[in-house]
Design an enzyme around this catalytic site. Structure first.
Site, PDB file in Angstrom:
ATOM      1  N   ASN A 172      46.575  55.421  60.648  1.00 34.02           N
ATOM      2  CA  ASN A 172      45.516  55.348  59.645  1.00 34.02           C
ATOM      3  C   ASN A 172      46.028  55.668  58.243  1.00 34.02           C
ATOM      4  OD1 ASN A 172      42.441  55.324  59.105  1.00 34.02           O
ATOM      5  ND2 ASN A 172      43.117  57.243  58.187  1.00 34.02           N
ATOM      6  N   ASP A 217      28.289  35.531  18.175  1.00 35.18           N
ATOM      7  CA  ASP A 217      28.895  36.535  17.306  1.00 35.18           C
ATOM      8  C   ASP A 217      27.923  37.140  16.300  1.00 35.18           C
ATOM      9  OD1 ASP A 217      28.507  34.487  15.522  1.00 35.18           O
ATOM     10  OD2 ASP A 217      30.618  33.963  15.335  1.00 35.18           O
ATOM     11  N   ASP A 262      30.378  28.905  20.812  1.00 36.36           N
ATOM     12  CA  ASP A 262      30.479  28.617  19.385  1.00 36.36           C
ATOM     13  C   ASP A 262      31.720  27.778  19.139  1.00 36.36           C
ATOM     14  OD1 ASP A 262      28.238  29.928  18.573  1.00 36.36           O
ATOM     15  OD2 ASP A 262      29.242  31.797  18.076  1.00 36.36           O
ATOM     16  N   ALA A 278      40.294  56.664  62.720  1.00 38.61           N
ATOM     17  CA  ALA A 278      40.950  55.353  62.686  1.00 38.61           C
ATOM     18  C   ALA A 278      39.977  54.231  62.349  1.00 38.61           C
ATOM     19  CB  ALA A 278      41.594  55.073  64.044  1.00 38.61           C
ATOM     20  N   ASP A 327      22.211  36.200  17.739  1.00 46.64           N
ATOM     21  CA  ASP A 327      22.700  35.761  19.048  1.00 46.64           C
ATOM     22  C   ASP A 327      22.373  36.775  20.149  1.00 46.64           C
ATOM     23  OD1 ASP A 327      23.818  33.483  17.948  1.00 46.64           O
ATOM     24  OD2 ASP A 327      25.785  34.388  17.663  1.00 46.64           O
ATOM     25  N   ASN A 367      40.687  48.177  61.331  1.00 48.31           N
ATOM     26  CA  ASN A 367      39.760  49.164  61.908  1.00 48.31           C
ATOM     27  C   ASN A 367      39.203  48.693  63.247  1.00 48.31           C
ATOM     28  OD1 ASN A 367      38.807  49.723  58.593  1.00 48.31           O
ATOM     29  ND2 ASN A 367      39.720  51.310  59.835  1.00 48.31           N
ATOM     30  N   GLU A 408      37.526  54.433  55.386  1.00 44.88           N
ATOM     31  CA  GLU A 408      37.294  55.395  54.314  1.00 44.88           C
ATOM     32  C   GLU A 408      37.947  54.979  53.000  1.00 44.88           C
ATOM     33  OE1 GLU A 408      41.345  56.302  55.409  1.00 44.88           O
ATOM     34  OE2 GLU A 408      39.564  55.868  56.605  1.00 44.88           O
ATOM     35  N   ILE A 459      36.859  54.386  60.801  1.00 47.01           N
ATOM     36  CA  ILE A 459      36.072  54.436  59.561  1.00 47.01           C
ATOM     37  C   ILE A 459      36.912  53.896  58.392  1.00 47.01           C
ATOM     38  CG2 ILE A 459      34.989  55.969  57.873  1.00 47.01           C
ATOM     39  CD1 ILE A 459      34.243  57.808  60.214  1.00 47.01           C
TER      40      ILE A 459
END
Length: 853
Positions: A688, A592, A295, A249, A596, A658, A253, A251
């Site tokens: 959970n 572009d 630009d 419950a 650059d 948690n 995960e 952790i």
């Protein structure tokens, strides 16, 4: 030299069918089987398996069956989530397929790279990637970067008949080459390597780090729970089961995986809105940007140049019509004209030109540089056809345009090869400096200082109206190159590239978001200033000449108020980025061109243009804007901010859950021992699995808050979860823990009823509490009802599964629930609903008053 026609469309289609697409087999995608087995590497799955094995060993058949089923459910859910994330990330690659310019049916066409076939004539310019293995058939000062194949860092010169290879980059000059091999038959294909792999997002790393720390704490807490229970007389079997359930419950995960899913879906959503993310960590950096250098041409403007005025032979001509459509006329005093000086200029504009237009039923198709296309369109409006002109005056040599020279020169055969003519086009000041004569009334006459002054004044007046000036000149009977040779000034074009719709609003939105915007252009300062005023860019003007004078310290000082960089060389962009970063700006650089690339790499977020960007620029970038639109970049910043903020929200939501459930179990064991714990192990598992993931993922898909782009950029030094958010997590976690415990105590006279009531209250807490986390600072009153169908579906699904577990015979038997009547549900709902006003108090106490209003 006869003009090369290339393949016909029919021939190309037949060859493509025979030889296949010009594509490279990339690294093998992670198979579904690999993704499935990867689920067993997760610590939480190993804990579940251990719990199932222990239950079976202890003879708890029901627990073994339920835990095994839940474990299988989690594995399948994790597999689906990860598979979908992998699928979304794979789709991103398809959005950034490069293109190639080829001759088809005698015209220059831009096609997808994978449609290039052997026998195609490809046209290459500086910055282009060679699309296949080819042989050079025409070249002008052609140099290629072959470092990706050979490791050689210096550009390699290529001449006629030389072989050039797929994936190499044109760094200087231009060429035409005939395709010999495509796809996996190329040298690059045989190497079969994948370029530009993505790195792991720092957000994902932070999620993993948080999950790891919490896991360690929870495991220690689970061990402590077991020791406390044993000390109070509980059996080993009871406490081991509860300790394992507590670990499951507590952790988080699902945190790293949920982050991956939300990040993948968010980035794929950005792709659908034309923002292709090449480096996942750039998503986080989008929310940090304080300065955008962009630009002008094609980004802020439409990139459809239209010639509006022409100066030739001492007269100004007006050109009607907009964009690339050839409908229009060239007028003088509102009348169509036939003028030898004008015609000479227009012919020069056709010849000193590498672009092409094709008239089809759908309209005008173009390929090449927008400025050059505009010259062809203007010539068409006069009645000149570029195909006929180019056949009459074939090109026999070229010195390509470069940002340093700011001009282009071509050499043509005239009088059936008996003589030559050189043509020059470029910036007005550059061309004028190379001219000694001017064409006036069909004759070449001396170009006096007074005439030069008058020409500049006329051009400046047009530039003040945001028109871009492009001058042209010629030199008859050019035999050999000479540094001191003088040209005849033919005239100049005044053209405009109008701003794109929505750019002005996007710039205003960026300003409200605390982001400064500066424009970088090769235009003269007056033209640049005029365009900047139209789109709302403010600030001082710095020119390329200023750059040469400034020391780095002086430049850093000047950058504080700059808004426009005019007549800037691409090499100067690197100094701009470095100067801005010294002022502690987080910089996004838009580029572009080949030159650059250093600035794009140096910038915090390098942004390349998808349509007109060179492969070098794209390779150096973090994000590619597929439609070359500044508004898309601002939208990407908004979406990037929202993705980061959503991940913060669901992370805080999961951790509060948690903390609440872990604290509840620890307190109950401390007070009552293992035999009277608030939740049984299987009840904890159900909480959970069913109530945690779905609302969290849905929360991660929340739409942006209305004022998201009115907040300042995030501080780079700010932690992923600052202290105030941790205070919010602790506050909500402890409130749910204590209130659930209070309900349990209230009904403690019947242990099964008490557990069922506590379970109902905690389940509803999770559902109501998700609305508190739709904003970490704002009042829930303003955010709870914001549209999010995913969240509504997730809540309904979670609650429906809870009811099934509590009211079906199988569910009641497995989870040891007793039915609740209406009054008990109303009581549970009222208790759980209290988390909303509690949330208001928490937010007001933790954050400023302004933040929650």
């Amino acid at each position: 030299m006869a003009r090369i026609e290339g393949l016909s469309s029919e021939e190309a289609q037949k060859i493509l069918k025979d030889v296949g697409k010009n594509s490279i087999t990339e690294r093998k995608r992670v198979s579904w089987l690999s993704i499935f087995f990867q689920q067993f590497e997760e610590p939480i799955i190993l804990i579940f398996i251990a719990a199932a094995v222990m239950s079976g060993f202890l003879g708890e058949t029901l627990d073994f069956t339920v835990i095994s089923l839940i474990t299988f459910f989690i594995i399948i859910l994790g597999f689906i989530q990860e598979y979908k994330a992998e699928e979304a990330l794979e789709k991103l690659k398809d959005m950034s397929l490069p293109t190639a310019k080829v001759l088809r049916d005698g015209k220059l066409r831009e096609i997808d790279l994978e449609h290039v076939v052997p026998g195609d004539i490809v046209v290459l310019h500086s910055g282009d990637m060679v699309p296949a293995d080819c042989k050079v058939i025409e070249s002008a000062a052609l140099f290629l970067d072959e470092s990706m194949l050979t490791g050689e860092s210096l550009p390699v010169e290529k001449k006629l008949e030389d072989e050039i290879y797929r994936g190499t980059i044109v760094v200087r000059g231009n060429a035409r080459a005939i395709v010999a091999k495509t796809g996996m038959h190329t040298k690059f294909g045989k190497i079969a390597q994948l370029l530009g792999q993505d790195g792991e997002s720092s957000i994902k790393k932070k999620s993993k780090e948080i999950a790891t720390v919490i896991t360690r704490i929870v495991l220690w807490g689970s061990g402590l729970t077991a020791l406390i229970g044993l000390a109070r007389g509980s059996t080993v079997v009871e406490m081991v089961s509860i300790a394992i359930a507590t670990a499951i419950a507590g952790i988080p995960e699902s945190l790293p995986l949920t982050t991956t899913v939300v990040l993948a879906i968010g980035v794929y959503g950005m792709t659908k809105k034309n923002s292709i993310v090449r480096r996942m960590s750039a998503v986080e950096e989008l929310g940090l940007i304080t300065f955008i250098c962009t630009d002008k041409t094609g980004t802020l403007t439409k990139n459809q140049m239209t010639v509006e005025k022409i100066w030739a032979g001492g007269k100004i001509f007006t050109v009607t019509g907009l964009g690339y459509e050839i409908e229009g006329k060239i007028l003088s005093d509102d009348k169509e004209v036939s003028n030898p000086d004008l015609e000479s200029l227009l012919i020069g504009g056709i010849l000193c030109n590498n672009s092409d237009i094709v008239i089809v039923e759908e309209g005008t198709q173009v390929a090449g540089d927008p400025t050059e296309i505009a010259l062809l369109v203007a010539a068409r409006k006069y009645g000149l056809n570029e195909d006929f002109v180019r056949v009459k005056f074939p090109k026999i040599g070229e010195i390509p345009f470069s940002s340093k020279r700011r001009c282009m020169l071509t050499i043509h055969s005239t009088d059936a090869g008996k003589s030559k003519r050189s043509l020059l086009k470029g910036a007005l000041e550059v061309v004028l400096d190379k001219c000694s004569h001017i064409r006036m009334v069909g004759r070449d006459v001396p170009l006096t200082k007074q005439l030069k002054k008058e020409i500049r004044e006329i051009a400046d007046a047009m530039a003040d109206k945001s028109l871009r000036i492009l001058a042209a000149a010629y030199n008859r009977n050019r035999v050999k190159k000479s540094k001191n040779e003088k040209f005849v000034f033919a005239g100049f074009y005044a053209m405009e590239d109008p701003p794109k719709e929505g750019v002005k609003e996007a710039i205003e939105l960026a300003k409200r978001a605390g982001i400064r915007v500066a424009m970088i252009t090769g235009d003269n300062p007056k033209t640049a200033r005029s365009i900047a005023e139209k789109i709302g860019i403010e600030g001082d003007v710095i020119t390329g000449r200023d750059f040469d004078k400034f020391t780095d310290k002086q430049l850093s000082k000047e950058l504080k108020d700059v808004g426009i960089f005019a007549r800037i060389d691409p090499e100067d962009k690197l100094r701009i980025v470095e100067g801005l970063r010294k002022q502690h700006h987080v910089v996004a650089m838009v580029g572009d061109g080949v030159n650059d690339a250093p600035a794009l790499k140096e910038a915090d977020v390098g942004v390349a243009m998808g349509k007109r960007g060179t492969e070098v620029a794209k390779g150096a970038s973090d994000i590619i804007i597929a439609d070359d639109d500044f508004s898309t970049l601002v939208e990407a910043i908004r979406m990037g901010r929202n993705i980061y903020y959503n991940i913060q929200k669901f992370t805080a939501f999961l951790l509060s859950w948690n903390l609440g459930v872990t604290g509840l179990i620890l307190l109950s064991v401390l007070l009552f021992g293992g035999s009277a714990a608030v939740f049984l192990p299987l009840q904890i598992l159900f909480l959970n699995v069913v109530l945690e993931d779905l609302p969290a993922i849905a929360l991660g898909l929340d739409s942006p808050e209305k004022n998201l782009m009115e907040l300042p950029p995030r501080n780079p030094k700010e932690k992923f979860l600052p202290k105030k958010i941790w205070a919010l997590i602790l506050g909500f976690g402890m409130y749910m823990c204590l209130m659930s415990l209070a309900v349990f105590l209230l009904f403690a006279y019947d242990l099964e009823l008490a557990r069922t009531m506590a379970f109902a209250v905690f389940s509803l807490f999770v559902i109501f509490n998700v609305f508190n986390f739709r904003s970490l600072q704002k009042s829930t009153l303003f955010t709870a009802l914001r549209k999010n169908w995913f969240l509504l579906i997730a809540i309904l699904a979670s609650f429906s599964l809870t009811l099934l577990a509590m009211y079906t015979p199988g569910g009641m038997s497995v989870f040891k629930f007793v039915p609740l009547d209406v009054s008990q549900w109303v009581f549970s709902a009222l208790v759980a609903f209290s988390v909303l006003p509690m949330g208001e108090l928490l937010k007001k106490s933790i954050f400023s008053k302004q933040a929650v209003e």
